[in-house]
Design an enzyme around this catalytic site. Structure first.
Site, PDB file in Angstrom:
ATOM      1  CG  PHE A  13      -1.544   1.232   1.651  1.00  0.00           C
ATOM      2  CD1 PHE A  13      -2.060   2.135   0.735  1.00  0.00           C
ATOM      3  CD2 PHE A  13      -1.606   1.543   3.005  1.00  0.00           C
ATOM      4  CE1 PHE A  13      -2.621   3.345   1.160  1.00  0.00           C
ATOM      5  CE2 PHE A  13      -2.164   2.728   3.438  1.00  0.00           C
ATOM      6  CZ  PHE A  13      -2.665   3.637   2.511  1.00  0.00           C
ATOM      7  CG  LEU A  75       7.932   1.503   3.411  1.00  0.00           C
ATOM      8  CD1 LEU A  75       9.221   2.053   2.826  1.00  0.00           C
ATOM      9  CD2 LEU A  75       6.748   2.042   2.620  1.00  0.00           C
ATOM     10  CE1 TYR A 143       3.856  -4.005  12.832  1.00  0.00           C
ATOM     11  CE2 TYR A 143       2.447  -2.566  14.134  1.00  0.00           C
ATOM     12  CZ  TYR A 143       3.224  -2.787  13.023  1.00  0.00           C
ATOM     13  OH  TYR A 143       3.392  -1.784  12.093  1.00  0.00           O
ATOM     14  N   GLY A 267      -4.220  -6.793  22.284  1.00  0.00           N
ATOM     15  CA  GLY A 267      -3.084  -6.039  21.774  1.00  0.00           C
ATOM     16  C   GLY A 267      -3.430  -4.683  21.195  1.00  0.00           C
TER      17      GLY A 267
END
Length: 309
Positions: A13, A75, A143, A267
């Protein structure tokens, strides 16, 4: 010789928008992407796509040695909070080991790295709003932890090598090309629900707030961070709750669908908002697209993408 750049995750994206901008600036661009979540069709025709996993350090190093880029924009990532909770080992492998592979190989060709980290998943629920970069992170998910660890490698390699690597902590990025079929990317998910006439599920009862930043603004920030050393919040400094996002999209689409309310998932944060003033001072960067305008442009573009499918 023309400038050259490598974009890991360049079929994704944000990455594909960045590749477009670099090509427009005259860069020879090489995209490194394993296409696990990216789409080769998004990659500009002028760019070269190399399909590989950044966890494969040997394959990655071979590409970087071959291209010898003037800049590397990193990225590529495992970017799902929910997936990181379900499989923290894979999350760590991609986000930590993969990033270490990038900075090690970048050092061998003396290429500066711009690393995209997370702002929303990093600071935790007790951070002041908007949150400055010097706030000690308290991530609630694997994450967030893996991105924080990856940042440490980027900073350590910058200090040890003298190469100016930058860390850009992104707010909640939205815009055209965002995937509506995953767990992340609430704007794209909501847009697809509107397109298909389905009720969306608003986690946290629709009350959680995020700092939504338009993808074109993120691209301009990443370009501004080339060759700079530091950590920068790339965001708007404005909180918007999930219910407001849904209602704005409904208004733009001329539809009204009552959403389903649900509790937050493991989370996930209740609130997130980042202070972008350092990026303004040091990079000369400011977001240009207001949320209402960004949502309108995003919905129009995503609608065309959905109809094309």
């Amino acid at each position: 010789m023309s400038n050259s750049a490598i974009v890991t995750g360049g079929a994704g994206f944000i990455g594909s928008h960045l590749v477009d901008a670099l090509v427009a600036d005259g860069y020879a661009v090489t995209v490194v992407d394993d296409l696990s979540s990216g789409d080769a069709r998004r990659v500009a025709e002028q760019a070269t796509l190399r399909e590989l996993d950044i966890v494969d350090g040997g394959a990655l190093d071979a590409v970087i040695q071959e291209v010898r880029p003037n800049a590397i924009f990193h990225l590529a990532a495992q970017a799902s909070v929910v997936a990181s909770v379900e499989d923290p080992g894979r999350d760590c492998e991609v986000n930590v080991k993969g990033t270490l592979n990038v900075v090690q190989s970048a050092g061998r060709v003396e290429a500066p790295v711009v690393f995209t980290s997370t702002g929303g998943a990093l600071y935790g629920d007790d951070a002041p709003m908007p949150t400055p970069e010097d706030r000690i992170p308290e991530p609630l998910s694997p994450y967030g932890a893996s991105k924080w660890a990856a940042e440490a490698y980027v900073k350590t390699w910058a200090l040890s090598s003298g190469i100016s690597h930058a860390v850009c902590r992104l707010g909640n990025v939205y815009g055209p090309r965002q995937n509506p079929h995953g767990e992340a990317g609430v704007v794209a998910i909501f847009a697809h629900h509107l397109y298909s006439g389905q009720r969306p599920k608003l986690y946290g009862q629709g009350k959680p707030t995020r700092d939504y930043v338009f993808v074109a603004d993120v691209v301009s920030a990443l370009l501004a961070a080339r060759g700079r050393r530091g950590t920068y919040n790339i965001a708007t400094g404005v909180e918007t709750d999930v219910r407001t996002i849904w209602e704005e999209l409904c208004a733009g689409a001329g539809k009204q669908i009552e959403p389903e309310l649900a509790d937050l998932r493991p989370g996930e944060l209740q609130h997130s908002c980042l202070d972008p003033s350092r990026a303004e001072r040091e990079l000369g960067w400011q977001p240009q697209v207001q949320i209402t305008e960004g949502l309108r442009r995003t919905y129009e573009a995503l609608l065309a993408e959905f109809e094309a499918e």
